[in-house]
Enzyme design. Structure first.
Site, PDB file in Angstrom:
ATOM      1  N   ILE A 125       0.826  -1.207   0.000  1.00  0.00           N
ATOM      2  CA  ILE A 125       0.000   0.000   0.000  1.00  0.00           C
ATOM      3  C   ILE A 125       0.862   1.259   0.000  1.00  0.00           C
ATOM      4  O   ILE A 125       0.502   2.262  -0.614  1.00  0.00           O
ATOM      5  CB  ILE A 125      -0.955   0.004   1.205  1.00  0.00           C
ATOM      6  CG1 ILE A 125      -1.985  -1.119   1.066  1.00  0.00           C
ATOM      7  CG2 ILE A 125      -1.662   1.350   1.358  1.00  0.00           C
ATOM      8  CD1 ILE A 125      -2.910  -1.248   2.265  1.00  0.00           C
ATOM      9  N   GLU A 126       2.006   1.196   0.658  1.00  0.00           N
ATOM     10  CA  GLU A 126       2.827   2.393   0.808  1.00  0.00           C
ATOM     11  C   GLU A 126       3.694   2.668  -0.432  1.00  0.00           C
ATOM     12  O   GLU A 126       3.344   3.496  -1.259  1.00  0.00           O
ATOM     13  CB  GLU A 126       3.660   2.283   2.082  1.00  0.00           C
ATOM     14  CG  GLU A 126       2.780   2.250   3.338  1.00  0.00           C
ATOM     15  CD  GLU A 126       3.569   2.127   4.625  1.00  0.00           C
ATOM     16  OE1 GLU A 126       4.452   2.987   4.846  1.00  0.00           O
ATOM     17  OE2 GLU A 126       3.320   1.178   5.389  1.00  0.00           O
ATOM     18  N   MET A 127       4.808   1.973  -0.583  1.00  0.00           N
ATOM     19  CA  MET A 127       5.699   2.257  -1.710  1.00  0.00           C
ATOM     20  C   MET A 127       5.715   1.142  -2.748  1.00  0.00           C
ATOM     21  O   MET A 127       6.178   1.339  -3.864  1.00  0.00           O
ATOM     22  CB  MET A 127       7.099   2.587  -1.198  1.00  0.00           C
ATOM     23  CG  MET A 127       7.099   3.854  -0.350  1.00  0.00           C
ATOM     24  SD  MET A 127       8.664   4.234   0.489  1.00  0.00           S
ATOM     25  CE  MET A 127       9.666   4.808  -0.878  1.00  0.00           C
TER      26      MET A 127
END
Length: 335
Positions: A125-127
């Site tokens: 979800i983040e990077m």
């Protein structure tokens, strides 16, 4: 799981445990671990990596996207936004003064800044990178990274370990000393207004510093249950208990709703508040903390005094000269 459990058992878990709290000024430097001494070359490299969106799968998200060093060290969103516009369930904590955290992340799952730096890069979800092997291959393909890695760590040194060590070294420089509060406790009694001093006294009287203790107002690596006192009305408004906190990682029901005690440093700049970013204003956050953690109903004047004091915790931010990133000549990583 043992690592997390040992952390929990070693640290204070509830506000019933009083933490001795003297009023202390924030140090101007953070100690570095023996296996990652801070050097100018590491800091320079770490700043580059911290601001490089090519550490994300889409080339659009860097560490600084959610932890903006041109602001309060986070993104002023309720929850952070990662690759392809995805959002998680937690508010991004500030990176400023994170060197003084005993554990990292809201659930304390990382024991160091080095451990923390490794996580978001491969979080889907983040990077969104598939794995660190892919990250390292990408860094090695960028010709301009060879020299700064060599200066920081030696020849042929591009790796997950060195990249995360460099980012951590940079983050240890992100300290905001010399706030009005710091000047006050160092002897400059005019640094805080009369209202701010009243708020400071009220914070101590209420017991806020049982958890928010020490120079960073973040306790000695404490976890705390939130909310301590159930309240159906406020739960319906803010859904605080939807997140199981440390139990999401440890899978132990006894850890439900335990969160790392966050710093109060620069809190006036980091709205919205709490782990899910559901509270928009600092005065409401103060009101809710008193009600849900201490069982206290504060008057408007008491809230105003405490908010005034918290504004006095905004420090001096070291000037950030944005790095020039090495280019990808004639090519791109993205479709």
């Amino acid at each position: 799981m043992f690592k997390i459990r040992s952390l929990v058992t070693a640290l204070a878990l509830t506000s019933s445990i009083s933490v001795a709290s003297a009023w202390e000024a924030l140090p101007t430097h953070a100690e570095s671990p023996a296996d990652n001494p801070t050097t100018p070359a590491k800091v320079e490299l770490g700043q580059m990596l911290y601001h490089d969106p090519r550490l994300s799968s889409t080339g659009t998200v860097s560490c600084s996207s959610c932890h903006n060093t041109m602001l309060g060290g986070e993104d002023n969103r309720a929850v952070a936004m990662g690759v392809n516009g995805q959002t998680g369930g937690r508010s991004a904590p500030t990176v400023w003064n994170s060197a003084f955290n005993k554990v990292q992340f809201w659930d304390g799952r990382a024991a160091s800044l080095e451990d923390q730096a490794a996580g978001p890069v491969t979080n889907p979800i983040e990077m969104g990178m598939k794995n660190w092997d892919e990250v390292v291959a990408r860094l090695k393909s960028i010709e301009g990274y060879k020299e700064p890695f060599e200066q920081a760590f030696g020849k042929d040194s591009i790796s997950k370990e060195t990249a995360t060590k460099a980012i951590a070294a940079y983050e240890r420089t992100l300290i905001t000393p010399n706030s009005p509060y710091d000047r006050y406790v160092s002897g400059e009694k005019s640094a805080l207004s009369a209202q701010q001093v009243h708020g400071m006294e009220k914070v101590a009287e209420l017991g806020c510093t049982n958890c928010h203790s020490g120079p960073a107002f973040n306790g000695p690596g404490m976890f705390q249950k939130f909310p301590v006192i159930p309240n159906g009305y406020w739960e319906a408004q803010h859904h605080f208990s939807k997140d199981k906190g440390l139990a999401e990682v440890s899978k132990n029901p006894a850890d439900e709703h335990l969160f790392k005690v966050p710093t109060l440093r620069n809190i006036a700049l980091t709205a919205p508040y709490f782990h899910n970013g559901s509270v928009k204003t600092l005065d409401q956050a103060v009101t809710l903390m008193a009600k849900l953690q201490l069982g206290k109903d504060l008057s408007k004047q008491e809230v105003a005094d405490i908010v005034a004091f918290l504004n006095g915790l905004t420090g001096e931010f070291p000037r950030q000269k944005m790095p020039t990133l090495p280019g990808t000549s004639g090519s791109t990583f993205n479709n």
